[in-house]
Scaffold this motif. Sequence first.
Motif, PDB file in Angstrom:
ATOM      1  N   SER A 125       0.828  -1.210   0.000  1.00 53.92           N
ATOM      2  CA  SER A 125       0.000   0.000   0.000  1.00 53.92           C
ATOM      3  C   SER A 125       0.863   1.261   0.000  1.00 53.92           C
ATOM      4  CB  SER A 125      -0.969  -0.009   1.186  1.00 53.92           C
ATOM      5  OG  SER A 125      -0.259   0.035   2.389  1.00 53.92           O
ATOM      6  N   VAL A 126       2.075   1.162   0.536  1.00 55.33           N
ATOM      7  CA  VAL A 126       2.985   2.314   0.518  1.00 55.33           C
ATOM      8  C   VAL A 126       3.662   2.413  -0.849  1.00 55.33           C
ATOM      9  CG1 VAL A 126       4.913   3.449   1.680  1.00 55.33           C
ATOM     10  CG2 VAL A 126       3.378   1.982   2.992  1.00 55.33           C
TER      11      VAL A 126
ATOM     12  N   ARG B 235       2.591   1.586  -3.717  1.00 54.87           N
ATOM     13  CA  ARG B 235       1.674   2.038  -4.769  1.00 54.87           C
ATOM     14  C   ARG B 235       1.886   3.498  -5.136  1.00 54.87           C
ATOM     15  NH1 ARG B 235      -3.150   2.993  -3.028  1.00 54.87           N
ATOM     16  NH2 ARG B 235      -4.202   3.176  -5.002  1.00 54.87           N
ATOM     17  N   LYS B 236       2.152   4.324  -4.129  1.00 58.60           N
ATOM     18  CA  LYS B 236       2.142   5.764  -4.362  1.00 58.60           C
ATOM     19  C   LYS B 236       3.458   6.462  -4.055  1.00 58.60           C
ATOM     20  CE  LYS B 236      -2.553   7.094  -4.297  1.00 58.60           C
ATOM     21  NZ  LYS B 236      -3.553   7.708  -3.420  1.00 58.60           N
TER      22      LYS B 236
ATOM     23  N   PRO C  33       2.937   6.604   1.900  1.00 64.37           N
ATOM     24  CA  PRO C  33       4.041   7.558   1.868  1.00 64.37           C
ATOM     25  C   PRO C  33       3.606   8.908   2.459  1.00 64.37           C
ATOM     26  CG  PRO C  33       3.014   7.417  -0.297  1.00 64.37           C
ATOM     27  CD  PRO C  33       2.299   6.441   0.584  1.00 64.37           C
TER      28      PRO C  33
ATOM     29  N   LYS D 155      -3.093  10.042   1.751  1.00 60.54           N
ATOM     30  CA  LYS D 155      -1.720   9.701   1.367  1.00 60.54           C
ATOM     31  C   LYS D 155      -1.681   8.271   0.817  1.00 60.54           C
ATOM     32  CE  LYS D 155       0.586  13.417   2.321  1.00 60.54           C
ATOM     33  NZ  LYS D 155       1.298  14.117   1.258  1.00 60.54           N
ATOM     34  N   THR D 156      -1.989   7.309   1.693  1.00 62.47           N
ATOM     35  CA  THR D 156      -1.938   5.904   1.267  1.00 62.47           C
ATOM     36  C   THR D 156      -3.026   5.647   0.212  1.00 62.47           C
ATOM     37  OG1 THR D 156      -1.330   5.459   3.566  1.00 62.47           O
ATOM     38  CG2 THR D 156      -1.679   3.568   2.155  1.00 62.47           C
ATOM     39  N   TYR D 157      -4.251   6.047   0.521  1.00 60.64           N
ATOM     40  CA  TYR D 157      -5.354   6.002  -0.445  1.00 60.64           C
ATOM     41  C   TYR D 157      -6.076   7.341  -0.389  1.00 60.64           C
ATOM     42  CZ  TYR D 157      -4.710   0.983   0.422  1.00 60.64           C
ATOM     43  OH  TYR D 157      -4.170  -0.255   0.595  1.00 60.64           O
TER      44      TYR D 157
END
Lengths: 281, 458
Positions: free
Chosen positions: A23-24, A26-27, A88, B212-214
């Motif tokens: 999940s970190v 990804r972005k 992030p 941030k994460t989603y």
Amino acid sequence: MYRILEKEQLNASVFRMVIEAPSVARKAEAGQFIILRTDENGERIPLTVADYDRERGSVTIVFSAVGATTIRLSSMSQGESLQDFVGPLGTPTETEGLSRVCIVSGGVGAAIAYPVAKKLASMGCCVHSVVGFRSRELVVLEKEFEAVSDRFLPCSDDGTWGEKALVTNVLQGLLEAGEKYDRVITIGPLPMMKYVSLVTKRFSVPTVASMNPIMIDGTGMCGGCRLTVGGVTKFACVDGPEFDAHLVDFDEAIARSSTYREFEGHAREQACNLFLGEGNV
Amino acid sequence: MKKTRQPMPEQEAQVRRHNFDEVALGYTPEMAVLEAERCLQCKNPLCVAGCPVGIDIPGFIQKVKLGEFEEAFRIIDAQSSLPAVCGRVCPQESQCEGKCICGVKGEPIAIGRLERFVADTHYAQSTEKIVPPTPNGHKVAVIGSGPAGLTCAGELARRGYEVTVFEALHKAGGVLVYGIPEFRLPKRIVEREIEQLRALGVKIEVNTVIGKTYSVEELMKEMGFEAVFIGTGAGLPRFLEIEGENLKGVYSANEFLTRINLMKAYREDSSTPVLHARRVAVVGGGNVAMDAARSALRLGAEKVYIVYRRSLEELPARREEVEHAVQEGVELMLLNNPVKVLGDDKGFVKALRCVRMELGEPDASGRRAPKEIPDSEFDLECDSVIIAIGTSPNPLMKNTTKGLEVNRRGGIVVAEQTGKTSLEGVYAGGDAVMGAATVILAMGAGKNAAASIDRFLS
């Protein structure tokens, strides 16, 4: 849980770890950071994203085992898991529209500067890299850095690697020789960034410094990471971590970074005894 | 009829100022029954009107009087999902108890203490297994696991929704965990409430920063959530903006309390440091200021001052909290305003420069405005300053959610009746909307939004 997929020791005290955190990953972007805890009683520490692999779902961190938590982290092995890993956080490095950049980094900061250099190079930006270490045995990511730099200018305090000079001397030499940059990006110890900023101010080169103050939540809740930028209080976690270096009050940031020095010394000693055995660091 | 309420058994002030254990020990069944017997069982109960979630207060008190404690719990549970929390931290004196008719000629019924007794008794004895309801096939995301988020999640889960709560920190509970100290709200109580939610089928994703994460958009468009509730609280600390505020030893109350409550910095086995100051000045007069001051005492400070610019009358903290703080040794320095933090040669705090104040005419808030007394500056010797002058809503949601409307103060704009924001399917409540308020108001908002989401999705 956040599994350690890879662990590599880059020099006597600097480690690189690839952490499973889809999940970190990804972005995540260069310039952003994560916060981790090694275990249930651990403190929350921020570390800059050193690399990421979206497909593999992993984030790379590079750290120097100098405090209790980083020593504990360095003692963990591939296959073990971290208690927490969130991100992030912060804003990514601004790279848009840059065509000539000088990246000035020192120590473990070089490992964090590398992905920025890589990203700029991939955009077709001309990258000059001034990289400094105290001594040859502390050098990390030399080949990687060189590969993405149009000019690679290594230096060391004792002359055992590259030029015997401080990064600020090398930078000053470049500027005096008439090199022009859209921006200087500096990542490293606070005193180094302070002096880099003083040099570029004289030559009026816009400069960005990556700040890494004491932090807890990383979402703007505690204000522990506050610093003064242009006379205004900013939170490194949400407003940064990168700021206009010419406006940062480095002396204040240096003072604040030593808030827990006494505690840290004690904790470090304990961690050394626990995880490394005496006299190992 | 006795005019005075059953006193609350408490740890001795001189003992408790050295530990983080809960101050109030709770009624025994005998005390609870005696207190319940004082209730007049009004036909038109004002206390209920004073309760933000509308608990049938005379109803549950009647059951306590009869010794039917589990029945009493059922009545509270019908309206409130966090009774053990609310019995401890609700400002009853300005809500239910403030309206109690017994308060006119004597002391109001101790409704909060009875609520706490009923909840604690239930949890100590109950062996019932929570059975998750039949899923209704709808997915809802709740952002933030504080009182608003937990209540909204609980209400929706009971109706069969598949609820996921996203929490930025590593532990769920929001302000109940990072803000309110152990001695006022033991963390095992919060953990138990969260366990109840998990048993109902609520998923809790910690270490996830929405924005941030989603993003909210990703939650709805890619992750299949049909509605979102934003309960992100008022987490952004305000500072005084005076000289010296960034010296070492100056904390926001949020930071100081987070180090202690969430990170357990007072315990030997915690890796998180906190400065153990000898003399501490806490700036502000609310409950958070009292929490910070009393925590500083427990860390071993010799002197702890509350520096507040108005008088005792205007002090916004609950009376009970102020009394507890004073009993423990906190000194109130009223009508003083900090103007500068002074540091030593190493950059640590050495004093707080204050100016004395006097009260003038009432200002816009109706409170008498404090004015500086000329040439009255003095230096209050201290080695730590804790700023507890309030918080604002965290701008993270606003900055990362296109089209989410906020007001001038950063609070999310919602329709009062429904909690609906400017975005379709997105609801909000609690401090993220109101700015710093109370646990029970946040719960009321969470409950209200859950009902709106239920209408929206059925």
